[in-house]
Design an enzyme around this catalytic site. Structure first.
Site, PDB file in Angstrom:
ATOM      1  N   CYS A 245      34.326  35.756  36.847  1.00  0.00           N
ATOM      2  CA  CYS A 245      35.280  36.253  37.067  1.00  0.00           C
ATOM      3  C   CYS A 245      36.656  35.308  37.681  1.00  0.00           C
ATOM      4  CB  CYS A 245      35.110  37.307  38.180  1.00  0.00           C
ATOM      5  SG  CYS A 245      36.672  38.510  38.583  1.00  0.00           S
TER       6      CYS A 245
ATOM      7  N   CYS B 176      37.299  36.584  41.285  1.00  0.00           N
ATOM      8  CA  CYS B 176      36.158  36.005  42.414  1.00  0.00           C
ATOM      9  C   CYS B 176      36.401  34.617  42.734  1.00  0.00           C
ATOM     10  CB  CYS B 176      34.742  36.354  41.675  1.00  0.00           C
ATOM     11  SG  CYS B 176      34.604  38.319  41.866  1.00  0.00           S
TER      12      CYS B 176
ATOM     13  N   ASP C 203      51.474  36.762  41.263  1.00  0.00           N
ATOM     14  CA  ASP C 203      50.896  36.862  39.899  1.00  0.00           C
ATOM     15  C   ASP C 203      51.582  35.250  39.270  1.00  0.00           C
ATOM     16  OD1 ASP C 203      49.902  39.022  38.009  1.00  0.00           O
ATOM     17  OD2 ASP C 203      50.636  37.343  36.861  1.00  0.00           O
TER      18      ASP C 203
ATOM     19  N   HIS D 180      33.698  42.804  44.055  1.00  0.00           N
ATOM     20  CA  HIS D 180      33.828  42.873  42.653  1.00  0.00           C
ATOM     21  C   HIS D 180      33.635  44.218  41.963  1.00  0.00           C
ATOM     22  CE1 HIS D 180      34.085  40.966  38.422  1.00  0.00           C
ATOM     23  NE2 HIS D 180      33.017  41.876  38.253  1.00  0.00           N
TER      24      HIS D 180
ATOM     25  N   ASN E 268      46.077  48.689  35.638  1.00  0.00           N
ATOM     26  CA  ASN E 268      45.588  48.969  33.994  1.00  0.00           C
ATOM     27  C   ASN E 268      44.030  48.976  34.135  1.00  0.00           C
ATOM     28  OD1 ASN E 268      48.311  48.411  33.182  1.00  0.00           O
ATOM     29  ND2 ASN E 268      48.149  46.297  33.707  1.00  0.00           N
TER      30      ASN E 268
ATOM     31  N   HIS F 281      42.381  45.552  40.446  1.00  0.00           N
ATOM     32  CA  HIS F 281      43.545  45.231  41.256  1.00  0.00           C
ATOM     33  C   HIS F 281      44.911  45.875  40.643  1.00  0.00           C
ATOM     34  CE1 HIS F 281      43.652  43.378  37.042  1.00  0.00           C
ATOM     35  NE2 HIS F 281      44.707  43.372  37.024  1.00  0.00           N
TER      36      HIS F 281
ATOM     37  N   HIS G  67      48.909  45.827  40.780  1.00  0.00           N
ATOM     38  CA  HIS G  67      50.169  45.011  40.813  1.00  0.00           C
ATOM     39  C   HIS G  67      51.193  45.695  41.284  1.00  0.00           C
ATOM     40  CE1 HIS G  67      48.845  42.854  36.668  1.00  0.00           C
ATOM     41  NE2 HIS G  67      48.290  44.109  36.523  1.00  0.00           N
TER      42      HIS G  67
HETATM   43  P1  AMP Z   1      45.849  42.986  33.989  1.00  0.00           P
HETATM   44  O1  AMP Z   1      46.243  42.382  32.477  1.00  0.00           O
HETATM   45  O2  AMP Z   1      46.090  44.181  34.301  1.00  0.00           O
HETATM   46  O3  AMP Z   1      44.254  42.680  33.900  1.00  0.00           O
HETATM   47  O4  AMP Z   1      46.381  41.839  35.033  1.00  0.00           O
HETATM   48  C1  AMP Z   1      45.892  40.525  35.184  1.00  0.00           C
HETATM   49  C2  AMP Z   1      47.007  39.850  36.059  1.00  0.00           C
HETATM   50  O5  AMP Z   1      46.411  38.809  36.430  1.00  0.00           O
HETATM   51  C3  AMP Z   1      48.039  39.308  35.033  1.00  0.00           C
HETATM   52  O6  AMP Z   1      49.205  39.698  35.436  1.00  0.00           O
HETATM   53  C4  AMP Z   1      47.918  37.697  34.899  1.00  0.00           C
HETATM   54  O7  AMP Z   1      49.121  37.022  35.039  1.00  0.00           O
HETATM   55  C5  AMP Z   1      47.228  37.621  36.350  1.00  0.00           C
HETATM   56  N1  AMP Z   1      46.394  36.359  36.549  1.00  0.00           N
HETATM   57  C6  AMP Z   1      45.452  35.918  35.458  1.00  0.00           C
HETATM   58  N2  AMP Z   1      45.085  34.847  36.094  1.00  0.00           N
HETATM   59  C7  AMP Z   1      45.556  34.476  37.394  1.00  0.00           C
HETATM   60  C8  AMP Z   1      45.698  33.411  38.357  1.00  0.00           C
HETATM   61  N3  AMP Z   1      44.684  32.528  38.216  1.00  0.00           N
HETATM   62  N4  AMP Z   1      46.567  33.417  39.254  1.00  0.00           N
HETATM   63  C9  AMP Z   1      47.479  34.646  39.508  1.00  0.00           C
HETATM   64  N5  AMP Z   1      47.473  35.805  38.474  1.00  0.00           N
HETATM   65  C10 AMP Z   1      46.605  35.475  37.643  1.00  0.00           C
END
Ligand code: AMP
Length: 114
Positions: free
Chosen positions: A4, A7, A30, A46, A87, A100, A102
């Site tokens: 993950c 994680c 993000d 998790h 989401n 999570h 946003h």
């Molecule tokens: P979701 O599509 O709702 O699952 O959102 C996942 C979010 O995690 C997206 O907006 C990605 O840009 C963000 N994301 C993925 N990897 C990372 C990372 N290493 N650091 C910061 N944000 C991330």
């Protein structure tokens, strides 16, 4: 969970720009922002999706929303307005399977969302 991404951010294997951390929660910028303010707020536990939450998770979920509110104030988006997005599953666009919120702000958001 060893595969993950979030994680790995929690345990420091992947770097992040942390906005807030306590024993239960982590908030970070993000990596691919879709608004001038885009903070991801996660529980350290998790939990893959909103479909997987249990009664015992109610407290940490409330803490996530309270933290979203305080980060919005710190980022000076509280007065103009902000959007909280969670989401759940592929049809909603979930790409990381660790629950999570946003926190999005700094621009106008339209309704209905895309
Ligand atoms: P979701 O599509 O709702 O699952 O959102 C996942 C979010 O995690 C997206 O907006 C990605 O840009 C963000 N994301 C993925 N990897 C990372 C990372 N290493 N650091 C910061 N944000 C991330």
């Amino acid at each position: 969970m060893e595969d993950c991404i979030f994680c790995k951010i929690i345990n420091g294997q992947i770097p992040s720009n942390k906005v807030y951390e306590d024993e239960d929660l982590l908030a970070f910028e993000d990596v691919n922002p879709v608004a001038p303010t885009h903070v991801v707020i996660i529980p350290k536990k998790h939990i893959e999706t909103l479909n997987d939450i249990q009664e015992e998770d109610a407290g940490v979920l409330a803490s996530l929303l309270l933290r979203a509110q305080s980060i919005a104030t710190e980022k000076e988006i509280a007065e103009d307005g902000y959007r909280i997005v969670l989401n759940c599953m592929p049809g909603a666009g979930q790409s990381v399977y660790h629950i999570h919120f946003h926190l999005l702000g700094g621009r106008i958001f339209h309704w209905p969302p895309g």
